[in-house]
Motif scaffolding. Structure first.
Motif, PDB file in Angstrom:
ATOM      1  N   GLU A  50       3.239   1.441  -7.623  1.00 18.16           N
ATOM      2  CA  GLU A  50       2.660   1.539  -6.279  1.00 18.16           C
ATOM      3  C   GLU A  50       3.480   0.727  -5.277  1.00 18.16           C
ATOM      4  O   GLU A  50       3.023  -0.263  -4.709  1.00 18.16           O
ATOM      5  CB  GLU A  50       1.212   1.070  -6.293  1.00 18.16           C
ATOM      6  CG  GLU A  50       0.300   1.994  -7.051  1.00 18.16           C
ATOM      7  CD  GLU A  50      -1.156   1.603  -6.960  1.00 18.16           C
ATOM      8  OE1 GLU A  50      -1.463   0.506  -6.466  1.00 18.16           O
ATOM      9  OE2 GLU A  50      -1.978   2.398  -7.386  1.00 18.16           O
ATOM     10  N   PHE A  51       4.692   1.171  -5.060  1.00 13.33           N
ATOM     11  CA  PHE A  51       5.674   0.391  -4.315  1.00 13.33           C
ATOM     12  C   PHE A  51       5.202  -0.046  -2.930  1.00 13.33           C
ATOM     13  O   PHE A  51       5.271  -1.221  -2.593  1.00 13.33           O
ATOM     14  CB  PHE A  51       6.968   1.192  -4.196  1.00 13.33           C
ATOM     15  CG  PHE A  51       7.596   1.490  -5.519  1.00 13.33           C
ATOM     16  CD1 PHE A  51       8.143   0.478  -6.274  1.00 13.33           C
ATOM     17  CD2 PHE A  51       7.616   2.784  -6.014  1.00 13.33           C
ATOM     18  CE1 PHE A  51       8.719   0.745  -7.500  1.00 13.33           C
ATOM     19  CE2 PHE A  51       8.191   3.065  -7.234  1.00 13.33           C
ATOM     20  CZ  PHE A  51       8.740   2.046  -7.987  1.00 13.33           C
ATOM     21  N   GLY A  52       4.711   0.864  -2.119  1.00  9.67           N
ATOM     22  CA  GLY A  52       4.312   0.511  -0.760  1.00  9.67           C
ATOM     23  C   GLY A  52       3.150  -0.454  -0.723  1.00  9.67           C
ATOM     24  O   GLY A  52       3.158  -1.460  -0.009  1.00  9.67           O
ATOM     25  N   ARG A  53       2.127  -0.182  -1.507  1.00  7.41           N
ATOM     26  CA  ARG A  53       0.945  -1.050  -1.536  1.00  7.41           C
ATOM     27  C   ARG A  53       1.307  -2.434  -2.054  1.00  7.41           C
ATOM     28  O   ARG A  53       0.881  -3.444  -1.514  1.00  7.41           O
ATOM     29  CB  ARG A  53      -0.124  -0.420  -2.415  1.00  7.41           C
ATOM     30  CG  ARG A  53      -1.365  -1.249  -2.518  1.00  7.41           C
ATOM     31  CD  ARG A  53      -2.437  -0.513  -3.322  1.00  7.41           C
ATOM     32  NE  ARG A  53      -3.461  -1.432  -3.703  1.00  7.41           N
ATOM     33  CZ  ARG A  53      -3.693  -1.828  -4.936  1.00  7.41           C
ATOM     34  NH1 ARG A  53      -2.969  -1.352  -5.920  1.00  7.41           N
ATOM     35  NH2 ARG A  53      -4.642  -2.678  -5.204  1.00  7.41           N
ATOM     36  N   ASN A  54       2.107  -2.494  -3.113  1.00  7.92           N
ATOM     37  CA  ASN A  54       2.481  -3.786  -3.676  1.00  7.92           C
ATOM     38  C   ASN A  54       3.348  -4.592  -2.715  1.00  7.92           C
ATOM     39  O   ASN A  54       3.203  -5.810  -2.631  1.00  7.92           O
ATOM     40  CB  ASN A  54       3.210  -3.599  -5.003  1.00  7.92           C
ATOM     41  CG  ASN A  54       2.256  -3.239  -6.112  1.00  7.92           C
ATOM     42  OD1 ASN A  54       1.061  -3.456  -6.011  1.00  7.92           O
ATOM     43  ND2 ASN A  54       2.775  -2.673  -7.170  1.00  7.92           N
ATOM     44  N   ALA A  55       4.245  -3.941  -2.005  1.00  8.43           N
ATOM     45  CA  ALA A  55       5.107  -4.665  -1.067  1.00  8.43           C
ATOM     46  C   ALA A  55       4.277  -5.326   0.028  1.00  8.43           C
ATOM     47  O   ALA A  55       4.498  -6.504   0.368  1.00  8.43           O
ATOM     48  CB  ALA A  55       6.137  -3.722  -0.459  1.00  8.43           C
ATOM     49  N   LEU A  56       3.312  -4.607   0.567  1.00  3.65           N
ATOM     50  CA  LEU A  56       2.451  -5.195   1.607  1.00  3.65           C
ATOM     51  C   LEU A  56       1.599  -6.328   1.056  1.00  3.65           C
ATOM     52  O   LEU A  56       1.436  -7.372   1.684  1.00  3.65           O
ATOM     53  CB  LEU A  56       1.562  -4.112   2.221  1.00  3.65           C
ATOM     54  CG  LEU A  56       2.272  -3.063   3.063  1.00  3.65           C
ATOM     55  CD1 LEU A  56       1.297  -1.968   3.481  1.00  3.65           C
ATOM     56  CD2 LEU A  56       2.899  -3.708   4.278  1.00  3.65           C
ATOM     57  N   ARG A  57       1.052  -6.120  -0.119  1.00  2.72           N
ATOM     58  CA  ARG A  57       0.200  -7.153  -0.724  1.00  2.72           C
ATOM     59  C   ARG A  57       1.010  -8.409  -1.043  1.00  2.72           C
ATOM     60  O   ARG A  57       0.572  -9.524  -0.786  1.00  2.72           O
ATOM     61  CB  ARG A  57      -0.455  -6.588  -1.984  1.00  2.72           C
ATOM     62  CG  ARG A  57      -1.537  -7.504  -2.528  1.00  2.72           C
ATOM     63  CD  ARG A  57      -2.240  -6.918  -3.716  1.00  2.72           C
ATOM     64  NE  ARG A  57      -1.354  -6.989  -4.865  1.00  2.72           N
ATOM     65  CZ  ARG A  57      -1.120  -5.979  -5.681  1.00  2.72           C
ATOM     66  NH1 ARG A  57      -1.680  -4.826  -5.485  1.00  2.72           N
ATOM     67  NH2 ARG A  57      -0.316  -6.139  -6.706  1.00  2.72           N
ATOM     68  N   PHE A  58       2.199  -8.247  -1.605  1.00  2.00           N
ATOM     69  CA  PHE A  58       3.031  -9.399  -1.936  1.00  2.00           C
ATOM     70  C   PHE A  58       3.471 -10.145  -0.671  1.00  2.00           C
ATOM     71  O   PHE A  58       3.513 -11.371  -0.656  1.00  2.00           O
ATOM     72  CB  PHE A  58       4.255  -8.978  -2.738  1.00  2.00           C
ATOM     73  CG  PHE A  58       3.935  -8.518  -4.133  1.00  2.00           C
ATOM     74  CD1 PHE A  58       2.872  -9.051  -4.853  1.00  2.00           C
ATOM     75  CD2 PHE A  58       4.696  -7.541  -4.732  1.00  2.00           C
ATOM     76  CE1 PHE A  58       2.569  -8.630  -6.123  1.00  2.00           C
ATOM     77  CE2 PHE A  58       4.409  -7.107  -6.011  1.00  2.00           C
ATOM     78  CZ  PHE A  58       3.350  -7.656  -6.704  1.00  2.00           C
ATOM     79  N   GLU A  59       3.776  -9.407   0.377  1.00  2.00           N
ATOM     80  CA  GLU A  59       4.171 -10.055   1.630  1.00  2.00           C
ATOM     81  C   GLU A  59       3.016 -10.847   2.223  1.00  2.00           C
ATOM     82  O   GLU A  59       3.199 -11.964   2.731  1.00  2.00           O
ATOM     83  CB  GLU A  59       4.678  -9.012   2.627  1.00  2.00           C
ATOM     84  CG  GLU A  59       5.114  -9.580   3.958  1.00  2.00           C
ATOM     85  CD  GLU A  59       6.228 -10.600   3.858  1.00  2.00           C
ATOM     86  OE1 GLU A  59       6.259 -11.505   4.715  1.00  2.00           O
ATOM     87  OE2 GLU A  59       7.059 -10.509   2.938  1.00  2.00           O
ATOM     88  N   ALA A  60       1.814 -10.297   2.147  1.00  2.00           N
ATOM     89  CA  ALA A  60       0.644 -11.016   2.649  1.00  2.00           C
ATOM     90  C   ALA A  60       0.393 -12.283   1.841  1.00  2.00           C
ATOM     91  O   ALA A  60       0.105 -13.353   2.417  1.00  2.00           O
ATOM     92  CB  ALA A  60      -0.583 -10.109   2.612  1.00  2.00           C
TER      93      ALA A  60
END
Length: 110
Positions: A50-60
Motif C-alpha cells: 500500500e505504497f501511497g497510504r504507507n508513505a503518508l502515514r510514515f511521513e505523519a
C-alpha cells in the motif's frame, strides 16, 4: 469467467474436437485457472505494501516524532519529559499495531 464461458459455449455448440481446437480449449481452461491466481497475487502484493497510504502515514509519524524530539530537547521539567516520552511510545505502538493489522490482512492465505 469469460474463458470458462467461452470453453463451455464451444463444447455446447461443437461436440467434436480437432487437434488445433483441442489446444485452444486447453488454453481456455488454463487461462480460466491462471487469471484468478494472478489477480490474487497482485491483490496480495498491493495490500502488503500500500505504497501511497504507507508513505503518508510514515511521513505523519516522522513529523510527529520530530516535534516531540524537539520538545524533549527543550524540556526541563521531568513531568513534561515523561509525558513526551509516553506520547512517543504511543505513536510507535500505534504504528506497530497498524503494521500487524496490515500483515494479517495481506497474509490471509497463510
Amino acid at each position: 469467467m469469460a474463458f470458462v464461458f467461452a470453453h463451455f459455449t464451444y463444447e455446447l455448440l461443437h461436440g467434436g474436437h480437432g487437434e488445433l481446437l483441442s489446444v485452444l480449449l486447453v488454453l481456455l481452461v488454463l487461462m480460466a485457472a491462471a487469471l484468478p491466481l494472478v489477480g490474487s497475487g497482485l491483490r496480495t502484493l498491493r495490500g502488503a505494501f500500500e505504497f501511497g497510504r504507507n508513505a503518508l502515514r510514515f511521513e505523519a509519524n516522522r513529523s510527529a516524532l520530530a516535534r516531540l524530539a524537539a520538545h524533549l530537547e527543550a524540556a526541563n521539567d521531568p513531568t513534561i519529559v515523561a509525558t513526551d516520552m509516553w506520547a512517543c511510545e504511543q505513536l510507535l505502538e500505534a504504528e506497530h499495531r497498524q503494521w500487524l493489522h496490515l500483515m494479517t490482512e495481506s497474509e490471509w492465505f497463510g
